[in-house]
Write a protein that holds these residues in place. Structure first.
Motif, PDB file in Angstrom:
ATOM      1  N   HIS A  93       0.053   6.919   1.541  1.00  0.00           N
ATOM      2  CA  HIS A  93      -1.241   6.360   1.155  1.00  0.00           C
ATOM      3  C   HIS A  93      -1.166   5.645  -0.194  1.00  0.00           C
ATOM      4  O   HIS A  93      -1.811   4.604  -0.388  1.00  0.00           O
ATOM      5  N   ASP A  95       1.338   3.980  -1.391  1.00  0.00           N
ATOM      6  CA  ASP A  95       1.954   2.671  -1.179  1.00  0.00           C
ATOM      7  C   ASP A  95       0.940   1.662  -0.645  1.00  0.00           C
ATOM      8  O   ASP A  95       0.981   0.480  -0.994  1.00  0.00           O
ATOM      9  N   VAL A  96       0.037   2.133   0.211  1.00  0.00           N
ATOM     10  CA  VAL A  96      -1.021   1.258   0.721  1.00  0.00           C
ATOM     11  C   VAL A  96      -1.926   0.820  -0.427  1.00  0.00           C
ATOM     12  O   VAL A  96      -2.219  -0.371  -0.605  1.00  0.00           O
ATOM     13  N   GLY A  99      -0.133  -1.398  -2.942  1.00  0.00           N
ATOM     14  CA  GLY A  99       0.475  -2.608  -2.399  1.00  0.00           C
ATOM     15  C   GLY A  99       1.975  -2.652  -2.564  1.00  0.00           C
ATOM     16  O   GLY A  99       2.590  -3.724  -2.509  1.00  0.00           O
ATOM     17  N   GLU A 101       5.732  -2.640  -1.648  1.00  0.00           N
ATOM     18  CA  GLU A 101       6.413  -3.070  -0.436  1.00  0.00           C
ATOM     19  C   GLU A 101       7.749  -2.373  -0.206  1.00  0.00           C
ATOM     20  O   GLU A 101       8.336  -2.492   0.864  1.00  0.00           O
ATOM     21  N   TRP A 110       3.467   0.875   5.413  1.00  0.00           N
ATOM     22  CA  TRP A 110       2.421  -0.119   5.693  1.00  0.00           C
ATOM     23  C   TRP A 110       3.012  -1.502   5.861  1.00  0.00           C
ATOM     24  O   TRP A 110       2.517  -2.306   6.672  1.00  0.00           O
ATOM     25  N   LYS A 111       4.066  -1.807   5.107  1.00  0.00           N
ATOM     26  CA  LYS A 111       4.694  -3.121   5.197  1.00  0.00           C
ATOM     27  C   LYS A 111       5.340  -3.326   6.560  1.00  0.00           C
ATOM     28  O   LYS A 111       5.338  -4.434   7.109  1.00  0.00           O
ATOM     29  N   VAL A 115      -1.225  -1.522   7.753  1.00  0.00           N
ATOM     30  CA  VAL A 115      -2.045  -0.592   6.983  1.00  0.00           C
ATOM     31  C   VAL A 115      -2.703   0.476   7.856  1.00  0.00           C
ATOM     32  O   VAL A 115      -2.656   1.674   7.522  1.00  0.00           O
ATOM     33  N   ALA A 118      -0.228   3.137   8.782  1.00  0.00           N
ATOM     34  CA  ALA A 118       0.193   3.920   7.620  1.00  0.00           C
ATOM     35  C   ALA A 118      -0.858   4.959   7.245  1.00  0.00           C
ATOM     36  O   ALA A 118      -0.531   6.115   6.932  1.00  0.00           O
ATOM     37  N   ILE A 119      -2.117   4.565   7.275  1.00  0.00           N
ATOM     38  CA  ILE A 119      -3.199   5.500   6.953  1.00  0.00           C
ATOM     39  C   ILE A 119      -3.206   6.654   7.953  1.00  0.00           C
ATOM     40  O   ILE A 119      -3.318   7.833   7.575  1.00  0.00           O
TER      41      ILE A 119
END
Length: 335
Positions: A93, A95-96, A99, A101, A110-111, A115, A118-119
Motif C-alpha cells: 500500500h 508503494d501505491v 508512487g 515504481e 502496483w506498477k 493499483v 495492489a490494494i
C-alpha cells in the motif's frame, strides 16, 4: 555497514518461510499470484524466483522475544507470521501511495499489476495476518496486532499529510515515525513475549525494546532515503527528496533555524520536479544544517534506550546477545 545476516535471522527464516508459504497458499489464486511475486517467490511471469523477498526481521524479533521469556520459538510462530504479513501489506500500500515504481530492484506490485490489484493484495495479506493467529488466539496477542495496525495507518496518514503541510514540527515528525514503523516493531517483540507466556514486566520491557528499536530503524531508513545507495535501498538515489517527503532529517533541517534550512524550505516549496543537481543541493543543505548528524545521534540514542530495556527482561544470555546483535544489524546500515 553490516551486510551479513545474524544467525537468528537465518534460523527465523527457516521456520517462517515454509509456514508463510502454507498460509499464502490458502489465498485465492489471483491474490496468491500477486502476493507470491511481492514476497519474491516468483518473477513477473510467475516462474519461481530466487529473490527471497525481505529479511524477516520482524518475525525474528517475535521468535527471539518468546525465547527471551523462556518459551520455545515455535509458540510465537503465529505471531511472527502475522507481523510479517502486516509488514508486507503496508509495503504494497505504501508503494501505491508514494508512487514508488521499484522495490528490491524489481517493479512494485502496483506498477506490474495495477493499483486496484495492489490494494486488494494488500487487503488480502492484512486479513490473512489475523487469520494465522487462529480462532483460539490469546486476546492480548490479537489486540497487540490490531492496535499496531491502527497506529501504522495513522502514522502513514500523517506521513502523507506532512507532504502537503507547510510546516511540520520535529516532535510531530518523530511521533509519526514511531507510529509508521515503531508500532509494528513494538508489536513483534510484544506479541512474541505474550505468546511465550512472559510476565507483565517482561512483556512491558520487550514492548519498549521494540518501540525504541523501531524508531531507530525508521531514522536510519530516513537517512537511506536521501543518502542510501540504490544497491542497498532498492530505490532510486535521493528518492525521498525527489518525492518531497517530510522525513525526519528533512524536518530537522527545516526546523534548524539555519541559513541552509531556509534555503531548503524554498526548494521544497517549488512545484516543479527537481533535476539531479537540485536534489543533490537539497541533500547538501540537509547535511550542512546539522540535521544529518542530529538524526544519526538520535538513532544511536534510541538503540541505547532499547538495549537498556533488555536489562529488565532476564533473558538467557544467548538470547539477550542475539537481540542486541539484531538491534545493531538493523540500525547500522548507514551509521
Amino acid at each position: 555497514m553490516t551486510t551479513t545476516l545474524p544467525a537468528p535471522v537465518g534460523a527465523a527464516q527457516a521456520l517462517v518461510q515454509p509456514a508463510l508459504r502454507k498460509a499464502v497458499a490458502e489465498l485465492h489464486p489471483s491474490m496468491r499470484r500477486i502476493v507470491g511475486y511481492h514476497l519474491g517467490w516468483t518473477d513477473e511471469l510467475g516462474h519461481p524466483a530466487s529473490d527471497g523477498g525481505g529479511k524477516a526481521l520482524r518475525p525474528t524479533l517475535a521468535l527471539l522475544s518468546a525465547r527471551a521469556v523462556g518459551a520455545d520459538a515455535d509458540v510465537a510462530l503465529p505471531g511472527a507470521l502475522a507481523v510479517e504479513l502486516v509488514h508486507n501489506f503496508s509495503l504494497v500500500h505504501d508503494d501505491v501511495m508514494d508512487g514508488d515504481e521499484e522495490r528490491r530492484h524489481r517493479p512494485t506490485v502496483w506498477k506490474l499489476y495495477g493499483v486496484p490489484a495492489a490494494i486488494l493484495a494488500g487487503d488480502a495479506m492484512l486479513t490473512l495476518a489475523v487469520e494465522v493467529l487462529g480462532p483460539a488466539a490469546d486476546p492480548a496477542a490479537v489486540r497487540c496486532l490490531t492496535d499496531a495496525v491502527q497506529e501504522l495507518i495513522v502514522g502513514q496518514a500523517e506521513d502523507i499529510e506532512f507532504e502537503e503541510c507547510g510546516a511540520v514540527d520535529l516532535a510531530q515528525c518523530l511521533e509519526m515515525a514511531a507510529g509508521k514503523t515503531g508500532a509494528l516493531m513494538r508489536c513483534a517483540t510484544e506479541i512474541g513475549a505474550v505468546l511465550g507466556g512472559g510476565t507483565p514486566e517482561q512483556v512491558a520491557a520487550l514492548r519498549a525494546f521494540g518501540a525504541h528499536l523501531g524508531l531507530a530503524f525508521q531514522l536510519v531508513d530516513d537517512l537511506l532515503g536521501i543518502w542510501g545507495a540504490p544497491a542497498v535501498t532498492g530505490k532510486p538515489v535521493l528518492s525521498d527528496l525527489r518525492s518531497r517527503k517530510k522525513s525526519v532529517p528533512v524536518v530537522a533541517a527545516l526546523n534548524s533555524q539555519t541559513r541552509e534550512g531556509a534555503e531548503l524550505a524554498l526548494l521544497y516549496a517549488e512545484p516543479e520536479p527537481s533535476d539531479e543537481a537540485q536534489l543533490r543541493e537539497m541533500a547538501r543543505l540537509v547535511a550542512e544544517s546539522g540535521a544529518l548528524e542530529w538524526t544519526r545521534r538520535e538513532a544511536r540514542a534510541q538503540v541505547l534506550q532499547a538495549q537498556g530495556c533488555l536489562e529488565h527482561v532476564g533473558a538467557p544470555t544467548e538470547i539477550d546477545l542475539s537481540l542486541r546483535e539484531l538491534a545493531a544489524f538493523m540500525t547500522e546500515r548507514d551509521l
